[in-house]
Design an enzyme around this catalytic site. Sequence first.
Site, PDB file in Angstrom:
ATOM      1  CB  SER A 139      -5.398 -11.760   8.489  1.00 55.06           C
ATOM      2  OG  SER A 139      -4.233 -12.002   9.261  1.00 55.06           O
ATOM      3  CE1 TYR A 140      -4.050 -17.550   2.220  1.00 54.24           C
ATOM      4  CE2 TYR A 140      -1.851 -16.614   2.084  1.00 54.24           C
ATOM      5  CZ  TYR A 140      -2.774 -17.568   1.713  1.00 54.24           C
ATOM      6  OH  TYR A 140      -2.408 -18.557   0.836  1.00 54.24           O
TER       7      TYR A 140
END
Length: 898
Positions: free
Chosen positions: A371-372
């Site tokens: 994820s980010y």
Amino acid sequence: MLLEQHVRFVCLYSATNNYAVVKQRMVLEFGGSGPSVLTIARINTKFDISSTVLQAKGVGSCTSRKGFNGACSIHEYNGGFSGQNVRFKMTSVCGHVMTLDFIGKYNNWDKVDPAELFSKAPTEKKEANPKLNMVKFLQAEARGCDYVVLWLDCDKEGENICFEVLEAIMPVLNKSYANEKTIFRAKFSSITDTDICNAMNRLGEPNRNEALSVDARQELDLRIGCAFTRFQTKYFQGKYGNLDSSLISFGPCQTPTLGFCVERHDKIQSFKPEPYWIIQAKVSKGKEVALTLDWDRVRVFDREVGQMFLNIVKTAREAKVESVIKKEKAKQRPLALNTVEMLRVASSALGMGPQHTMQVAERLYTQGYISYPRTETTHYPENFDLKAALRQQANNPFWSESVKALLSEGINRPRKGNDAGDHPPITPMRSATESELGSDGWRLYEYITRHFIATVSYDCKYLQTSIAFSISSENFTCTGKTLLSSGFTEVMPWQSIAKEESLPSCERGEVFVLDEVKLLEKQTNPPDYLTEAELISLMEKHGIGTDASIPVHINNICQRNYVTVESGRRLKPTNLGIVLVHGYYKIDAELVLPTIRSAVEKQLNLIAQGKANFKQVLQFTLDIFKRKFHYFVDSIAGLDELMEVSFSPIAATGKPLSRCGKCHRFMKYIQAKPSRLHCSHCDETYSLPQNGAIKLFKELRCPLDEFELVLWSSGSRGKSYPLCPYCYSNPPFRDMKKGMGCNECTHPTCQHSLNNLGIGQCVECEHGVMTFDTTSGPKWKMACNKCNVVVHFFENAHKVRVSSDCCESCEASLVIVDFNKAKSPLPGDETQHTGCVFCDPVFQDLVELKHAAMKHPMHRGGQGRRQGRGRGRGRRPGGRGGLKKPKDKMAALAAYFV
């Protein structure tokens, strides 16, 4: 279509609003009956977000093409948007579209007072990479569109890029009807089907306040950093020759970061070791392993007192168990992973620097594996599907057993951490192998995955046993641990309980044999230099930088030669870094202390939250630093005193190399960064090209100023060119700029100028000219005077000259080549031939292109977009006239250089 670099995709939507005229236009343009939509999102080499959007929207295949700037692809497909059938168009930008800079004249260090940069100097937004023509490209793709959907990174920088894109395309978008909403913002934390689909279903708006906070930070850093940097660079590089740094930079975040490193260095230097004494006793029971006991008094700083206690203990022959305390304890699983913790662990455990770690994490994110990676949050939201993320790891052989056990027995809800309101913690989004990710990518991915599994695992439980002993009148203790349940340490074995920490069973009143007792002398130790992990913690604690900028600031102080990275990734300040920080403390401690920058960061966060006025914060902060700058300039003697002690005057540095054209005495060549020539008699310093070797060029003189020429070379495989030290810093002709050598000089008669040695247009770049390197024989070559293209030709030729005649086909200068008869590759035993390097078939096998990106259309066999431009593009070298216009492009070059 996949790109070969990190890019951010922009999604621009174009819809018809059901008006007949617009509908007719869409039918004509797309051959369909619905509106059209252009989208912008973030992408990387192996993961194409457009395909994810297509799958999420349930549409068919798309058509793809390359943009005219050569860097961005465009994907088009039909789909649904806001209840309409639309035509989607997806394209991209490469990072920031625009960058902030001063207008032209204020970039001249010699003519602008640095104090003017705080208020008088106007700034402007310029294209971040002019070669990409990003503004024109976006306008071309957005022209006639009705809606825009922005898929930039969901952080403050991403919001800022959103508005850079909008500023470029708004003039060419169709006007909205009845104040209809036309600008949309997609919010997502990972590039998965679910996240993309959810983002499409919950489109919002770009956040103007967050974008403004980035604008404020950019302008503050530009004005403050440039003013201080220009002043102290010019002041000190003009006085000292061995600073070994091309730029004496100052930064509102960079300098406090350096301050932490120097503060630790000062503690080490001022530390005075102090001796102390401890009593160590060893006891045993039967054949069991002897136990080493800890003295309850810990230590004493007087040897005689220690000897007294030792004599007391020696009177006994046994140790009596006074108490046995057993207590079950738990080692907590880690909090969910945020950026700062990832950077700390990567540096301390994986040996990866913060800047490199973020680059690797960025790649893992854009490929869809995590994820980010930029988040301050350590708390998962209630609706986060932890089981789905865990199932992705069920078949990975490294941790499949632990994952399957958790899925069958039930996961443990992660600990409650800090919710910063930005992105969820860093989480693995799909399974991977080392062959997919490469060495560093896999190591970071493995840690992120193990950390995530640990957060949903159970705590490690162990039994802690503490046994208190009395030996004579002195008390000792021994503590051990016995593992009960490994919990999360199954996937994080480096945090497990060591087996040797367990103790033998015993009860109160039992007696152990005293095997050994002795008095040990030790001394206090100084702290070690800061590790990157410790520095990151200090920066986070004091609010210096953000999770995204912390790696940049650490990298900057390394590149400026303020600190060096030692073994264990410890940061040791250099002499220059130490003197600068001590000087700042002497003049104005707030320049280096974290307090003022921390306060500025809080104000910037208030701008992002809409609680502070952009202009007021900007003006207030600049006023403070403007006053500090004037005081710094007035008090520079305090820092200069420290410099004098540590560095040598420029006149006493370097070795004689070439003669000055004014006094005809030898100038000294200073190799330390930035390399330069200094005439102590005239007290003048002349700049030189960096990152190469400098030597005297045949004792030849410039015909304009009598300075002896020097030769710069990047190595035997690179390029080299002569230059006049005076002309390099003081351009003699209107069409020349600072930093130009003889290969760009337009002198009409000098034998080393572009006029006499220029051959033709560079085969790669837009404005470069291939110039003959007269020093390269017998491995002759020509090199571009702008980029890094090098063409090797006519190896072992006896002599090579550039003719005054031009090729009739491409108008490049002809080349006269002489070979020895024994080594001549020319047909018919000829020893001399005059022809065009680019067109003459005789020269075809004697030319080899090196050091080029090979992106010119001719080298791909395609026609490209430079029709009508040949080797002599521009103007023929001649005085100030330059190169003539070519007649046409030589397609035959593809055969020569591919």
